[in-house]
Design a protein around this motif. Structure first.
Motif, PDB file in Angstrom:
ATOM      1  N   PHE A 117       0.850  -1.188   0.000  1.00  0.00           N
ATOM      2  CA  PHE A 117       0.000   0.000   0.000  1.00  0.00           C
ATOM      3  C   PHE A 117       0.885   1.236   0.000  1.00  0.00           C
ATOM      4  N   VAL A 118       0.346   2.305  -0.533  1.00  0.00           N
ATOM      5  CA  VAL A 118       1.082   3.568  -0.574  1.00  0.00           C
ATOM      6  C   VAL A 118       0.653   4.452   0.587  1.00  0.00           C
ATOM      7  N   GLY A 119       1.648   5.033   1.260  1.00  0.00           N
ATOM      8  CA  GLY A 119       1.401   6.013   2.307  1.00  0.00           C
ATOM      9  C   GLY A 119       2.196   7.275   2.014  1.00  0.00           C
ATOM     10  N   GLU A 120       1.761   8.381   2.551  1.00  0.00           N
ATOM     11  CA  GLU A 120       2.493   9.632   2.345  1.00  0.00           C
ATOM     12  C   GLU A 120       3.944   9.456   2.774  1.00  0.00           C
ATOM     13  N   HIS A 121       4.849   9.859   1.910  1.00  0.00           N
ATOM     14  CA  HIS A 121       6.278   9.686   2.194  1.00  0.00           C
ATOM     15  C   HIS A 121       6.692  10.512   3.402  1.00  0.00           C
ATOM     16  N   SER A 122       7.599   9.975   4.190  1.00  0.00           N
ATOM     17  CA  SER A 122       8.079  10.680   5.381  1.00  0.00           C
ATOM     18  C   SER A 122       8.679  12.036   5.034  1.00  0.00           C
ATOM     19  N   PRO A 129       5.719  17.534  -2.580  1.00  0.00           N
ATOM     20  CA  PRO A 129       4.679  16.571  -2.204  1.00  0.00           C
ATOM     21  C   PRO A 129       4.969  15.174  -2.747  1.00  0.00           C
ATOM     22  N   ILE A 130       4.764  14.169  -1.881  1.00  0.00           N
ATOM     23  CA  ILE A 130       4.953  12.775  -2.280  1.00  0.00           C
ATOM     24  C   ILE A 130       3.820  11.950  -1.666  1.00  0.00           C
ATOM     25  N   ALA A 131       2.866  11.570  -2.480  1.00  0.00           N
ATOM     26  CA  ALA A 131       1.723  10.752  -2.032  1.00  0.00           C
ATOM     27  C   ALA A 131       0.991  11.403  -0.859  1.00  0.00           C
ATOM     28  N   LEU A 257      13.889  14.938  -5.285  1.00  0.00           N
ATOM     29  CA  LEU A 257      14.180  13.911  -6.282  1.00  0.00           C
ATOM     30  C   LEU A 257      12.992  12.966  -6.449  1.00  0.00           C
ATOM     31  N   ILE A 258      12.443  12.502  -5.340  1.00  0.00           N
ATOM     32  CA  ILE A 258      11.307  11.581  -5.397  1.00  0.00           C
ATOM     33  C   ILE A 258      10.049  12.304  -5.863  1.00  0.00           C
ATOM     34  N   SER A 259       9.833  13.511  -5.343  1.00  0.00           N
ATOM     35  CA  SER A 259       8.648  14.280  -5.708  1.00  0.00           C
ATOM     36  C   SER A 259       8.594  14.528  -7.210  1.00  0.00           C
ATOM     37  N   LYS A 260       9.727  14.836  -7.811  1.00  0.00           N
ATOM     38  CA  LYS A 260       9.776  15.151  -9.241  1.00  0.00           C
ATOM     39  C   LYS A 260       9.606  13.915 -10.111  1.00  0.00           C
TER      40      LYS A 260
END
Length: 272
Positions: A117-122, A129-131, A257-260
């Protein structure tokens, strides 16, 4: 198979893993739900074959959170059916689900279902923003449907174990993983490092102690909230997410990096 109670076993500093697990538990329709919290008050527990364990932990760097693995050593089953869940921040869980499944089996559980499952990234922030907001209402509904499917499987007498490695992999934006790994390699060659702990703005901190209570590894002391013990900090960012004054931040280069590169919404996956 007659399930008498659900054991919700979670390590969940920011709440996402626990939220997923509770919704799976609620979906089973079993009234008796007990909480085994590995986040703040780990304790020994041994479960029998009339319980259903829902083991849900976050993914850190493609693996189950190390502290969750450590604290799982105090939990054991005796042929107890289990659902294992890896909750990740919309990039990739890599080998985390398989490792969690192997750990559960080693501790005496029968892994009869597994899920990612996906949760908002720490590291998610308004600027990166990430999830954001996940698990959301759709995720919770999916978790409840999984719970219903699991109890139906058990009610039919089916305790067949699943191969977590066979779960469907998440779809990735074209070239995203290549960019991710190339950037990390470049950082290593340049000596770029992620901060070891969150940073506190002393002008905003009111020493309320919220971060002290939220930290799963006692890395922050009451009265000394502006400092974090780097040797104890696990970078879960519970203190960042839970600071009422927004005094804490985690200025990691991984966030942009992850957000992009991993912005598109990923689907949750189940194997049953």
């Amino acid at each position: 198979m007659n399930i008498l109670d659900i054991a919700v076993i979670t390590f969940s500093p920011t709440g996402a893993s626990r939220k997923v697990a509770l919704n799976i538990a609620q979906g089973t329709g079993v009234a008796q739900i007990r909480n085994i919290d590995l986040t703040h008050a780990p304790s020994e527990a041994r479960l029998g074959d009339n319980s259903l364990a829902i083991i849900s932990v976050p993914v850190y760097g493609g693996k189950p959170a190390p502290m969750a693995v450590q604290r799982m050593q105090q939990i054991s089953g005796n042929g107890t059916p289990a659902v294992v869940v890896a909750v990740y921040g919309n990039r990739h869980y890599e080998s985390a689900l398989e490792q969690l499944s192997d750990l559960a089996r080693a501790k005496g559980f029968k892994v009869i279902a597994a899920a990612t499952f996906v949760g908002e990234h720490s590291y998610s922030t308004p600027a990166t923003p990430i999830a954001v907001g996940r698990p959301d209402s759709d995720d919770c509904a999916q978790a409840q449907r999984l719970g219903a499917a699991v109890i139906q499987k058990l009610s039919s007498g089916n305790v067949t174990e699943v191969d977590a490695a066979a779960i469907e992999q998440p779809a990735q934006p074209e070239g995203a993983m290549e960019v991710f790994h190339a950037t990390i390699a470049q950082w290593k060659s340049q000596g770029v490092k992620s901060p070891r702990t969150p940073v506190t703005d002393a002008s905003l901190c009111v020493h309320c102690g919220s971060c002290v209570a939220l930290c799963p590894n006692q890395a922050i002391e009451r009265g000394n909230e502006c400092n974090t013990d780097a040797d104890r900090c696990i970078k879960c960012c519970a203190c960042v997410k839970g600071c009422p004054q927004k005094a804490r931040t985690m200025p990691s280069p991984f966030a942009p990096l992850i957000s992009k590169n991993f912005a598109p919404r990923k689907d949750n996956k189940v194997i049953l």
